[in-house]
Scaffold this motif. Structure first.
Motif: not given
Length: 478
Positions: A436-441
């Motif tokens: 979430e912090a690094n905007r990864l799915s």
């Protein structure tokens, strides 16, 4: 003399320099006690056309006197008193002109010590090379030194007569675990991998330290004998180490002692605020410490500001400051305390540092040696408004070019490591926070590194890959 362990690449470089059809200027550098002189001695079998060793803390007139004496020994001629380095190199030229060897090997050891205050040594070395050596094809000049900053600034980055003259740069690192095992086995030790890892946490794979160990003593007894016993071979090593490498060593020691207070490291601003050092002076001292392998700098994963973190990584320094610095009166301190709970905690942190030092082995164990990667750490601090959310930290993040990211958990255990239900929940939450912090799915996976592997159970299903001591001890070519 002991047999040489490892150093395959470095030996290859020396061999090529000796067989070259041109004159070679080779610089050999690395941490003090790492075996630079030993490597050269073994390869050349102590057979040099000329060999000179700098004297620590001596003025130019003394260095010149020692140079004159060395030249007399090798030339078997009377050499007049040398007034300056210009005369010294001129006399060296005269001697070399008479030598019949096809390749003339010149070995200058502890070179930073030769360059005393207000010395013209470097300038005259430049002139010696530019005016005489570069017109020949039979010289192999080996420049060796522990003060790696001096080696880089005065030789490698030289903008004068040595500019672009360096033909080979050999960096000698401490041993990896596999080399420690080979060394100890060759010297009659029957320690298993677990004990060798424990020794690494103290001595850090430094060959000189390993050479002091006695095979008739346990590791605990060796530590007491070398470090805690009054007059032990390493009882004053900490002060000798820094004073031999750095001018105004007390400043470097102040920085190192501050870095030792938090294993995660500090920013340059935090270091400046604590030590009182700042600006270019602090930057230079940090660079010097890093080039000598005492500290490491890194950027945290996903940090857009790219703020550099500096962390103390020298095993001996970490151990000394943690246990020996204030316990010098108990000559059996380690025998009395090695089973303390605090030592188990220290071993856990030290094992993490050990794994970070063996990053090539971790990549090899994961089967990604051929993939471009970037290693970093990651720390998440919750916003002050959210008092229920927990912070998170991953000490080793390996980001791969194929979009897979390994979140590495490094756990030191004397048996198979069991993942509890609570720990499994924390791992799952940490992975989600990271994504979430690094905007990864997708793409973030959990990797474990332990001495003996994981105890199989329902909670191991969340682990993508697991490495053991066999991977850390693997013999690999970097």
């Amino acid at each position: 003399m002991e047999n040489l362990i490892g150093r395959i690449h470095e030996l290859g470089e020396l061999k090529e320099s000796l067989e070259s059809k041109r004159s070679e200027f080779v610089i050999l550098y690395g941490r003090r006690r790492v075996g630079k002189t030993f490597l050269v001695r073994k390869f050349f079998n102590d057979q040099y056309t000329f060999h000179f060793v700098g004297a620590h803390g001596k003025k130019t007139k003394h260095q010149l006197k020692y140079f004159q004496e060395a030249l007399q020994r090798y030339s078997n001629n009377n050499i007049p008193t040398l007034k300056n380095w210009h005369e010294a190199f001129l006399q060296l030229e005269h001697y070399l002109e008479t030598c019949k060897e096809q390749r003339k090997v010149l070995f200058f050891d502890e070179m930073p010590w030769i360059d005393a205050q207000k010395s013209d040594f470097v300038e005259e070395l430049e002139y010696f090379w530019a005016s005489w050596v570069q017109n020949r094809d039979d010289i192999v000049f080996i420049a060796c030194g522990s003060a790696t900053t001096w080696m880089k600034e005065k030789l490698e980055d030289n903008q004068g007569g040595l500019h672009n003259r360096i033909t080979r740069r050999i960096y000698l690192r401490p041993f990896y675990l596999s080399e420690c095992r080979s060394y100890l086995k060759a010297n009659g030790f029957d320690w298993d991998e677990y004990m060798i890892m424990q020794s690494y946490m103290i001595f850090g794979g430094v060959p000189y330290y390993l050479s002091l160990l006695k095979n008739n003593l346990s590791l605990v007894e060796n530590v007491d004998s070398l470090i805690f016993r009054i007059g032990g071979n390493l009882s004053d090593e900490f002060n000798e180490l820094y004073n031999a490498l750095f001018k105004k060593a007390d400043r470097y020691i102040k920085i190192v002692k501050f870095l030792a207070t938090k294993r995660e490291g500090f920013t340059k601003t935090e270091i400046a605020n604590s030590t009182g050092f700042s600006g270019g002076g602090l930057t230079k001292m940090l660079d010097n410490l890093e080039r000598c392998d005492f500290i490491i700098s890194y950027v945290q994963f996903g940090n857009k500001t790219k703020q550099t973190i500096y962390r103390l990584c020298d095993f001996f320094t970490l151990f000394y400051l943690r246990y020996a610095n204030n316990n010098s009166k108990d000559e059996h301190y380690w025998q009395h305390h090695f089973q303390d709970r605090s030592v188990s905690s220290w071993e856990g942190f030290s094992f993490e540092e050990l794994c970070l030092r063996h990053l090539p082995h971790i990549k090899h164990g994961l089967g990604i040696s051929g993939i471009a990667t970037e290693a970093s750490s990651w720390r998440y601090l919750p916003q002050q408004k959210n008092k229920t959310e927990r912070g998170a930290q991953v000490d080793l993040v390996i980001s791969r070019a194929d979009k897979i990211i390994h979140l590495c958990e490094m756990k030191f255990s004397s048996t198979y490591y069991a993942i509890s239900k609570d720990y499994a929940e924390r791992l799952t939450q940490r992975r989600l926070q990271f994504m979430e912090a690094n905007r990864l799915s997708r793409g973030a996976v959990i990797t474990f590194i332990t001495p003996y592997g994981l105890q199989q159970g329902i909670n191991t299903s969340l682990v993508h890959s697991s490495l053991t001591s066999s991977h850390l001890f693997a013999e690999i070519l970097e």
